[in-house]
Design an enzyme around this catalytic site. Structure first.
Site, PDB file in Angstrom:
ATOM      1  N   SER A 156       0.835  -1.200   0.000  1.00 26.01           N
ATOM      2  CA  SER A 156       0.000   0.000   0.000  1.00 26.01           C
ATOM      3  C   SER A 156       0.874   1.256   0.000  1.00 26.01           C
ATOM      4  O   SER A 156       1.763   1.389  -0.856  1.00 26.01           O
ATOM      5  CB  SER A 156      -0.943  -0.048   1.208  1.00 26.01           C
ATOM      6  OG  SER A 156      -1.954   0.920   1.130  1.00 26.01           O
ATOM      7  N   ASP A 216      -8.471  -4.633  -6.377  1.00 29.96           N
ATOM      8  CA  ASP A 216      -7.859  -3.739  -5.383  1.00 29.96           C
ATOM      9  C   ASP A 216      -7.976  -2.300  -5.868  1.00 29.96           C
ATOM     10  O   ASP A 216      -7.389  -1.934  -6.888  1.00 29.96           O
ATOM     11  CB  ASP A 216      -6.392  -4.133  -5.186  1.00 29.96           C
ATOM     12  CG  ASP A 216      -5.668  -3.280  -4.156  1.00 29.96           C
ATOM     13  OD1 ASP A 216      -6.221  -2.251  -3.718  1.00 29.96           O
ATOM     14  OD2 ASP A 216      -4.535  -3.632  -3.800  1.00 29.96           O
TER      15      ASP A 216
END
Length: 288
Positions: A156, A216
């Site tokens: 991330s 995602d």
């Protein structure tokens, strides 16, 4: 007819050589586990007592961690089994307003290492707040383990920070590529020139992979389209199912329709928390 077949074979081999890059699933899974471990507390990491999150991989020796007032964090340690210095930059903590503000800032700033390169302002500011400490700790560890390999990873926001980190470690390593640079669910970091510069330098690594997973949403940010005009780096490894680690698509070039760029309505935050089937959202609650 023979001539046409020969030409076809030559062209096919050229295309394969252009589209191919090295990817080691076991290495990717291992570095993803270290990425997840970076979400644990400093006290648990230095003693390597963070439950199953730490039990998945070899314990790191001489672990050093750093966290600043903006809740930006990294860990660095030595894997005796791998004979490798491992650096993991932490991603966004769900409860951290500071981390979310870093992620949401979508302005660009000039990037000093290459001409016409620009990067995400929030990521660059976050990176600037940890890099001096990280350089110091890396230099100490490199002196102690002079011939070891170097692994860099992050998930991330941590993937964005790892992307900014790898050229700096490359320079500190006497302009020698790191051995593995693998991220999970990284957002876009820079502009087209930044992406090109990474490709020209082979991602500063002997092996690199920007791993993405199905829908995602984080890997679709900041936006590719004008006026934002961010672009991923290449060497993408795209998974449809997090539990089937040997089924994936490799895309050498960034923004390839065969990989995550071809996914529309990528709105499943669970995918962002499911790389290699790990509990990225739940495990950090038990190792803080």
């Amino acid at each position: 007819m023979k001539t046409q077949q020969i030409i076809f074979l030559i062209l096919s081999s050229i295309i394969l050589s252009i589209s191919a890059f090295e990817y080691d699933v076991d290495m990717a899974e291992k570095l993803s586990a270290y990425s997840l471990a970076s979400y644990c507390s400093s006290s648990r990491l230095t003693s390597w007592t963070c439950g199953k999150t730490c039990d998945r991989v070899e314990p790191l020796k001489d672990v050093k961690t750093f966290e600043n007032e903006k809740e930006l964090f990294y860990m660095i340690g030595y894997s005796q089994k791998e004979d490798a210095i491992v650096i993991a930059t932490r991603g966004t903590l769900p409860w951290s307003i500071n981390n979310w503000l870093t992620d949401l800032s979508a302005s660009k700033v000039e990037y000093q290492n290459c001409q016409k390169c620009q990067v995400h302002q929030g990521f660059q500011q976050a990176f600037s707040s940890i890099i001096d400490s990280l350089k110091t700790e890396f230099s100490k560890m490199r002196k102690q383990y002079q011939n070891s390999k170097i692994y860099i990873t992050g998930h991330s926001l941590g993937g964005a920070l790892a992307t900014l980190l790898v050229p700096e470690i490359y320079k500190l390593n006497n302009n020698m590529p790191v051995d593995a640079f693998i991220t999970q669910g990284s957002p876009r970091v820079g502009n087209q020139h930044f992406s090109n510069w990474f490709a020209e330098n082979n991602n500063f690594s002997k092996m690199s992979a920007r791993i993405t997973l199905n829908k995602d949403p984080v890997v679709q940010l900041p936006a590719y389209s004008f006026p934002f005009s961010f672009k991923h780096i290449g060497n993408e490894v795209f998974y449809k199912d997090p539990s089937i680690k040997h089924e994936f698509t490799k895309c050498l070039k960034p923004e390839d329709q065969s990989c995550s760029f071809g996914i529309y309505f990528a709105t499943n935050i669970i995918d962002h928390q499911s790389y290699f089937g790990y509990g990225w959202g739940s495990e950090l609650l038990f190792c803080r």
